[in-house]
Design an enzyme around this catalytic site. Structure first.
Site, mmCIF file in Angstrom:
data_model
loop_
_atom_site.group_PDB
_atom_site.id
_atom_site.type_symbol
_atom_site.label_atom_id
_atom_site.label_comp_id
_atom_site.label_asym_id
_atom_site.label_seq_id
_atom_site.Cartn_x
_atom_site.Cartn_y
_atom_site.Cartn_z
ATOM 1 N N TYR A 136 0.845 -1.188 0.000
ATOM 2 C CA TYR A 136 0.000 0.000 0.000
ATOM 3 C C TYR A 136 0.883 1.241 0.000
ATOM 4 O O TYR A 136 1.831 1.316 0.772
ATOM 5 C CB TYR A 136 -0.903 0.008 1.242
ATOM 6 C CG TYR A 136 -1.832 1.200 1.335
ATOM 7 C CD1 TYR A 136 -2.885 1.350 0.437
ATOM 8 C CD2 TYR A 136 -1.663 2.163 2.316
ATOM 9 C CE1 TYR A 136 -3.739 2.445 0.523
ATOM 10 C CE2 TYR A 136 -2.522 3.260 2.417
ATOM 11 C CZ TYR A 136 -3.554 3.389 1.511
ATOM 12 O OH TYR A 136 -4.402 4.466 1.606
ATOM 13 N N ASP A 139 9.177 2.667 0.020
ATOM 14 C CA ASP A 139 8.114 3.295 0.787
ATOM 15 C C ASP A 139 8.329 2.914 2.246
ATOM 16 O O ASP A 139 7.979 1.812 2.661
ATOM 17 C CB ASP A 139 6.748 2.832 0.274
ATOM 18 C CG ASP A 139 5.608 3.440 1.085
ATOM 19 O OD1 ASP A 139 5.890 4.063 2.129
ATOM 20 O OD2 ASP A 139 4.446 3.271 0.674
ATOM 21 N N LYS A 166 3.816 8.550 9.108
ATOM 22 C CA LYS A 166 3.555 7.864 10.385
ATOM 23 C C LYS A 166 4.489 8.303 11.519
ATOM 24 O O LYS A 166 4.316 9.397 12.031
ATOM 25 C CB LYS A 166 3.530 6.360 10.140
ATOM 26 C CG LYS A 166 2.381 6.014 9.154
ATOM 27 C CD LYS A 166 1.924 4.594 9.142
ATOM 28 C CE LYS A 166 0.606 4.490 8.401
ATOM 29 N NZ LYS A 166 0.685 3.862 7.095
#
Ligand code: PLP
Length: 429
Positions: free
Chosen positions: A144, A239, A267
Site C-alpha cells: 500500500y 516506501d 507515520k
C-alpha cells in the site's frame, strides 16, 4: 452493554460521514461489529467512550511508537501552538527536523515535508518520472502506498499485461502506467523489465510489507531488485512510511543494508500529527520545484505543530540507543507467548515478525505475498479479534494489517495479552 455508546456514536456518524469513518479500516467492516470510539489514550492504553480500557497494538497504525500522549511531544506541540499554528512561510523548525531526519536515515541528501504518506508516495513517483523522463512504474500486489490514483491498480490477467483500476474513479489511462508484480517474486520483475525496456521510471516497494500483515522480504530479494533497477536505469523507491524510524533509526534501508534512490516517510515521522516526507540524493532532488521543474507544493506542508511533534519524536528515538532493540525484544516476547499458547492446539498458524512489526495468520503455509496472506482463515481471525477486544486487547481489525508495538507496552502488558489469548484459544478451534 459493553459498546453501547460507541454503537450510538457510530450510528450518528454514519448519517453524515460515509460509513461513519474518515478512513475505511476503522469501520470494522472486515471483522464485523461496532467500531470502538476512542475518548483518549495514554501510554499503551486506549480509553473508549464506554469507559472500556484497551492495550493498544495499533498505535495509530504506527506513529505512536513512544506511546500515546508522550509528555515531550505534548509539551512541544503546546509550546508551538502558543506561537501560532500556521504561517505559510518558512520556519527554523523545518530545517531542524530535516537535519535530524537526514542524520538518522542513510544515504539521502535532501528531504521535502508533506502532509501524509499518500502525498509522499505520490510526489516520489512524480519525481521519479520527471527525473528519468519515463512514465511507467512497477508496484507490488498487496503493498500500500496511499490512495493516489497511480497506486489503486490491480494486476491484469497475466504478468505481462498492464494493470487495471482497483477502484472506480481511477482511469484506464492511469492504470496503463502502473505495472503490478507479486511480492517476493523476482521472475515477475524480470519479465516486466524485459517487456518494457527503458519505459520503467521506478519500482516502488514496502521494503518490509506491513499492509498485508507483516511480510519480510525473502533473502536476496531486495538486493536483486536494487541490481535490476540499476541495470535498467530505473529508480528504486522504498516506501518507508511504515518502516521508517520504526525498524531502526534509519528504517529498512539501515536494517537491511540496501540503498534506495528515493525513500518516503510518514507515520512515526509526525509523532501523531499529519506528516509525510520524501528524501533522495541531491542529483534527484534538484529536479524538484523551486530548484527544478517538477512541481510539488502544500499550504500546510512543514506545519509548525506537526514539525514540533515530529521533532520531539525523532529526538526521543535518536537519543535512545536501546529503543529499537527494546521494541524488538518486547515483540519477540509476544511472538514466543503466542506460539506457546497455540502449541498443540490443532490451529494452523503462521507468525511473521520483523522488529516491532508482527502479524498472526491462521494458515499452515508460509505467508510471503498477497495470495498466501489472503488464504488465511478469516472466520477464525474475526473470532480472535473480537475475543481479544472483549478482554481489552485492541488488535488491528483486519488480517491484512500488522501490529505496531509501542514502547509504553511493558512486559507485564504483553503477558496480559498472552493470557487473554490463552482464555479464548479453545473457542477458536
Ligand atoms: C500508511 C501508509 C501509506 C499512506 O500514508 P497516509 O498517511 O495514510 O496517507 C503509504 N505507504 C505505506 C507503506 C503506509 O503504511
Amino acid at each position: 452493554m459493553r459498546y453501547q455508546r460507541s454503537s450510538i456514536l457510530f450510528k450518528e456518524a454514519q448519517k453524515i460521514i460515509p460509513g461513519g469513518v474518515n478512513s475505511p479500516v476503522r469501520a470494522f467492516k472486515s471483522v464485523g461489529g461496532t467500531p470502538i470510539f476512542i475518548e483518549k489514550a495514554k501510554g499503551a492504553r486506549l480509553y473508549d467512550e464506554d469507559g472500556n480500557t484497551y492495550l493498544d497494538y495499533i498505535s495509530s497504525w504506527g506513529p505512536m511508537i513512544l506511546g500515546h500522549a508522550y509528555p515531550p511531544v505534548i509539551k512541544a506541540v503546546n509550546e508551538r501552538a502558543e506561537k501560532g499554528t500556521s504561517f505559510g512561510m518558512p520556519t527554523a523548525l523545518e530545517t531542524e527536523i530535516a537535519s535530524l531526519a537526514l542524520k538518522m536515515i542513510p544515504n539521502m541528501d535532501k528531504i521535502r515535508f508533506v502532509n501524509s504518506g499518500t502525498e509522499a508516495c505520490m510526489s516520489a513517483v512524480r519525481l521519479a518520472r520527471g527525473a528519468t523522463k519515463r512514465e511507467k512504474i512497477i508496484k507490488f500486489k498487496g503493498c500500500y502506498h496511499g490512495h493516489s490514483d497511480a497506486f489503486l491498480i490491480q494486476a491484469g490477467s497475466g504478468a505481462m499485461t498492464f494493470g487495471s483500476p482497483s477502484s472506480p474513479g481511477v482511469t484506464q489511462g492511469t492504470a496503463k502506467d502502473t505495472l503490478v508484480a507479486s511480492y517476493n517474486n523476482l521472475e515477475d520483475i524480470e519479465i516486466l523489465f524485459k517487456e518494457y525496456p527503458e519505459e520503467i521510471a521506478a519500482v516502488i516497494i514496502e521494503p518490509v510489507a506491513g499492509n498485508m500483515g507483516c511480510i519480510p522480504p525473502k533473502e536476496g530479494f531486495l538486493e536483486s531488485l536494487r541490481f535490476l533497477c540499476d541495470l535498467n536505469g530505473s529508480l528504486l523507491i522504498f516506501d518507508e512510511v511504515m518502516t521508517g524510524f520504526r525498524l531502526a533509526k534509519g528504517g529498512a534501508q539501515e536494517l537491511l543494508g540496501i540503498k534506495a534512490d528515493i525513500a518516503t516517510y510518514g507515520k512515526v515521522l509526525g509523532g501523531g500529527l499529519p506528516v509525510g516526507a520524501f528524501a533522495a540524493k541531491d542529483e534527484i532532488m534538484k529536479h524538484l520545484a523551486p530548484e527544478g521543474p517538477i512541481y510539488q507544493a502544500g499550504t500546510l506542508s512543514g506545519n509548525p505543530l506537526a514539525m514540533a511533534a515530529g521533532l520531539a519524536t525523532l529526538m526521543a528515538l535518536h537519543n535512545d540507543l536501546e529503543i529499537y532493540s527494546r521494541l524488538a525484544k518486547k515483540t519477540q516476547r509476544l511472538e514466543t507467548g503466542i506460539k506457546d499458547v497455540l502449541k498443540n492446539k490443532k490451529i494452523p498458524y503462521q507468525i511473521n515478525r520483523m522488529g516491532s512489526m508482527i502479524s498472526l495468520h491462521f494458515t499452515d503455509e508460509a505467508v510471503v505475498d498477497f495470495e498466501t496472506a489472503a488464504r488465511g482463515n478469516i472466520k477464525r481471525f474475526n473470532k480472535y479479534f473480537h475475543g481479544m477486544l472483549n478482554q481489552g486487547i485492541c488488535l488491528p481489525p483486519s488480517s491484512f494489517e500488522s501490529y505496531f508495538l509501542n514502547d509504553a507496552l511493558t512486559n507485564q502488558d504483553i503477558d496480559e495479552t498472552i493470557n487473554s489469548l490463552a482464555k479464548i484459544i479453545l473457542s477458536l478451534r
